[in-house]
Design an enzyme around this catalytic site. Structure first.
Site, PDB file in Angstrom:
ATOM      1  N   PHE A   1     -21.864  13.540 -34.601  1.00 19.68           N
ATOM      2  CA  PHE A   1     -23.348  14.253 -33.198  1.00 19.68           C
ATOM      3  C   PHE A   1     -23.454  15.217 -33.716  1.00 19.68           C
ATOM      4  CE2 PHE A   1     -24.926  11.194 -30.617  1.00 19.68           C
ATOM      5  CZ  PHE A   1     -23.966   9.785 -30.513  1.00 19.68           C
TER       6      PHE A   1
ATOM      7  N   ASN B   1     -16.439  21.783 -21.718  1.00 15.45           N
ATOM      8  CA  ASN B   1     -17.621  21.880 -21.976  1.00 15.45           C
ATOM      9  C   ASN B   1     -18.646  20.732 -20.950  1.00 15.45           C
ATOM     10  OD1 ASN B   1     -18.046  19.076 -23.362  1.00 15.45           O
ATOM     11  ND2 ASN B   1     -17.031  20.439 -24.731  1.00 15.45           N
TER      12      ASN B   1
HETATM   13  N1  CTP Z   1     -16.482  17.378 -34.383  1.00 13.24           N
HETATM   14  C1  CTP Z   1     -14.987  17.360 -34.325  1.00 13.24           C
HETATM   15  N2  CTP Z   1     -14.125  17.894 -33.789  1.00 13.24           N
HETATM   16  C2  CTP Z   1     -14.455  19.416 -33.809  1.00 13.24           C
HETATM   17  C3  CTP Z   1     -15.789  19.959 -33.583  1.00 13.24           C
HETATM   18  C4  CTP Z   1     -16.727  18.950 -33.688  1.00 13.24           C
HETATM   19  O1  CTP Z   1     -14.635  16.143 -34.575  1.00 13.24           O
HETATM   20  N3  CTP Z   1     -13.046  20.179 -33.692  1.00 13.24           N
HETATM   21  C5  CTP Z   1     -17.099  16.797 -34.380  1.00 13.24           C
HETATM   22  C6  CTP Z   1     -17.815  16.343 -33.072  1.00 13.24           C
HETATM   23  O2  CTP Z   1     -18.099  15.235 -32.347  1.00 13.24           O
HETATM   24  C7  CTP Z   1     -19.447  15.371 -33.136  1.00 13.24           C
HETATM   25  C8  CTP Z   1     -19.892  16.525 -34.874  1.00 13.24           C
HETATM   26  O3  CTP Z   1     -18.447  17.616 -34.754  1.00 13.24           O
HETATM   27  O4  CTP Z   1     -19.229  15.073 -34.178  1.00 13.24           O
HETATM   28  C9  CTP Z   1     -20.767  17.788 -34.313  1.00 13.24           C
HETATM   29  O5  CTP Z   1     -20.037  18.942 -33.641  1.00 13.24           O
HETATM   30  P1  CTP Z   1     -20.113  20.742 -33.418  1.00 13.24           P
HETATM   31  O6  CTP Z   1     -19.413  21.302 -32.513  1.00 13.24           O
HETATM   32  O7  CTP Z   1     -22.215  20.507 -33.668  1.00 13.24           O
HETATM   33  O8  CTP Z   1     -20.596  21.326 -34.889  1.00 13.24           O
HETATM   34  P2  CTP Z   1     -19.921  22.554 -35.459  1.00 13.24           P
HETATM   35  O9  CTP Z   1     -19.382  21.996 -36.722  1.00 13.24           O
HETATM   36  O10 CTP Z   1     -18.792  23.011 -34.240  1.00 13.24           O
HETATM   37  O11 CTP Z   1     -21.532  22.882 -35.867  1.00 13.24           O
HETATM   38  P3  CTP Z   1     -21.795  24.680 -34.202  1.00 13.24           P
HETATM   39  O12 CTP Z   1     -20.904  24.551 -33.295  1.00 13.24           O
HETATM   40  O13 CTP Z   1     -22.233  25.485 -35.537  1.00 13.24           O
HETATM   41  O14 CTP Z   1     -22.996  24.435 -34.450  1.00 13.24           O
END
Ligand code: CTP
Length: 408
Positions: free
Chosen positions: A327, A209
């Site tokens: 975040f 990403n």
């Molecule tokens: N995060 C994490 N591990 C993952 C995915 C996300 O630690 N496998 C953490 C990111 O570092 C961030 C937070 O989760 O602090 C939010 O990530 P986001 O991708 O926005 O949340 P999702 O749970 O994936 O929700 P969605 O994709 O439905 O918005």
């Protein structure tokens, strides 16, 4: 009064160093000025001496009051600032060459003293491979750069090389100084995740990403400035390790999870700023996939571990109450989604940003965030990522104090 050594080099932007000096003095700093001989061709000693009420230092030998002027100046300073940094001083700093007072004093600066460098020069000189390599070398030692900006240059060219705005240089120096005086996270261990992850499809291809890692690195830098021991678990980014931070470099989400889980038990705070992949290829190939023979019409994906949720679930293990910050990068219904993540992932705070805005999110130097906590929502204006890091850590300090009150 915080003590700043201002090293002025020979470039047309030396006249702006006068404004930087005034800005530091307005912020109650005690500034001493060291000019190279060439710098004095642009702004004379009388100007500097009239403003600082000190003799301006230029030579290793001419000061009868100080037997070793470069050592005296380098150890006197609580922060050192180089404005404008010419290609010449950058080359000397990169390889440790000392042939005048400025270069000798810069080499004599103790490792614990912050150094801020604001370059200015012709575009081609700035973009030259040699200069860029020197900047990367110096930055890798934890020196802060206030990078030049694009604009109309003295040589009549338009391009990158113009000295950064005076306010940015002053602000960066004051921030570096604050680290010497404000040790509000001393004795704390802060874990930060930053950057993207790369999920292998085959040995040469991956899913990724657009995260630059800038926000997580700014948080790690600020936490170290406040005296914390900082572990920065970083995905692949092109940023150098901030001074005083222990970086653990990882590539994939599963490597990030392993590194984070290993560090977490010793931590007081975890801040997950990384853009971790939610999915990874189920069966990455062990050889480069061939276009003709291995027709690829779909990649089967499996979900990665949600690291933040795992930390939220484990934050009270071992009789310790840790603060966990996540975040939320969103394009719509920012606060609603952030509140959902706050509850679902067991966080104490969620930093929500609208990544559809031009001034916010991936790759930008500014961010516009809303701090979402169980007891309220605080919408911040557009700020630099360094300022956002400060605001987040101010909240973290409050949360730490509250968590400890609750454990008693
Ligand atoms: N995060 C994490 N591990 C993952 C995915 C996300 O630690 N496998 C953490 C990111 O570092 C961030 C937070 O989760 O602090 C939010 O990530 P986001 O991708 O926005 O949340 P999702 O749970 O994936 O929700 P969605 O994709 O439905 O918005």
């Amino acid at each position: 009064m915080p003590r700043v050594l201002l090293v002025v080099c020979g470039g047309i932007a030396a006249y702006k160093a006068v404004e930087v000096l005034r800005g530091l003095q307005r912020a109650q700093c005690d500034v001493r000025v060291l000019c190279t001989r060439d710098a004095l061709e642009f702004v004379g000693a009388a100007t500097w001496e009239g403003l600082v009420h000190h003799r301006v230092s230029t030579s290793l030998y001419e000061d009868a009051h100080s037997t070793i002027p470069h050592i005296e100046l380098a150890t006197w300073a609580e922060a050192v600032l180089v404005v404008p940094a010419t290609a010449n001083i950058l080359a000397k700093m990169a390889c440790g060459l000392v042939d005048d007072l400025a270069s000798t004093a810069l080499l004599a600066v103790p490792k614990t003293t912050p150094v801020v460098v604001a370059p200015a020069m012709n575009t081609h000189m700035w973009l030259a491979d040699a200069t860029q390599r020197n900047v990367a070398t110096i930055a890798s030692r934890g020196v802060e750069f206030v990078l030049p900006v694009e604009g109309h240059l003295a040589c009549n060219e338009v391009g990158t090389g113009k000295l950064a705005p005076v306010e940015s240089i002053v602000e960066c120096t004051l921030r570096a100084l604050k680290g010497r005086t404000c040790q509000s996270l001393s004795g704390r261990h802060v874990l930060v995740t930053a950057g993207p992850t790369h999920e292998a499809i085959d040995p040469v291809r991956y899913l990724a990403n657009a995260s630059s890692g800038k926000m997580g690195y700014a948080i790690a830098r600020e936490a170290a400035l406040r005296g914390a021991r900082v572990t920065l678990v970083s995905g692949p980014v092109s940023l150098s390790e901030p001074r005083g931070v222990q970086r653990v470099s990882v590539v994939s989400a599963s490597q990030m999870r392993d590194a984070v889980m290993e560090a977490f038990p010793q931590c007081d705070v975890a801040i997950c700023a990384a853009a971790v992949a939610d999915y990874t290829p189920a069966n990455p190939a062990d050889h480069k996939l061939k276009k003709a023979s291995e027709h690829m019409d779909c990649i089967r994906l499996v979900e990665t571990t949600d690291i933040l949720a795992a930390l939220g679930a484990a934050k009270e293990e071992g009789g310790r109450r840790r603060v966990v910050v996540g975040f939320a990068a969103e394009t719509n219904d920012l606060v609603v989604h952030a509140q959902d993540k706050l509850a679902r992932k067991g966080c104490d705070l969620v930093v929500a940003n609208d990544v559809s805005r031009q001034d916010s999110g991936f790759g930008t130097d500014t961010n516009r965030v809303t701090l979402v906590a169980p007891n309220g929502v605080d919408e911040l204006p557009t700020l630099s990522k360094d300022e956002v890091a400060e605001r987040i850590l101010d909240r973290v300090e409050e949360l730490l104090a509250k968590a400890e009150g609750g454990m008693r």
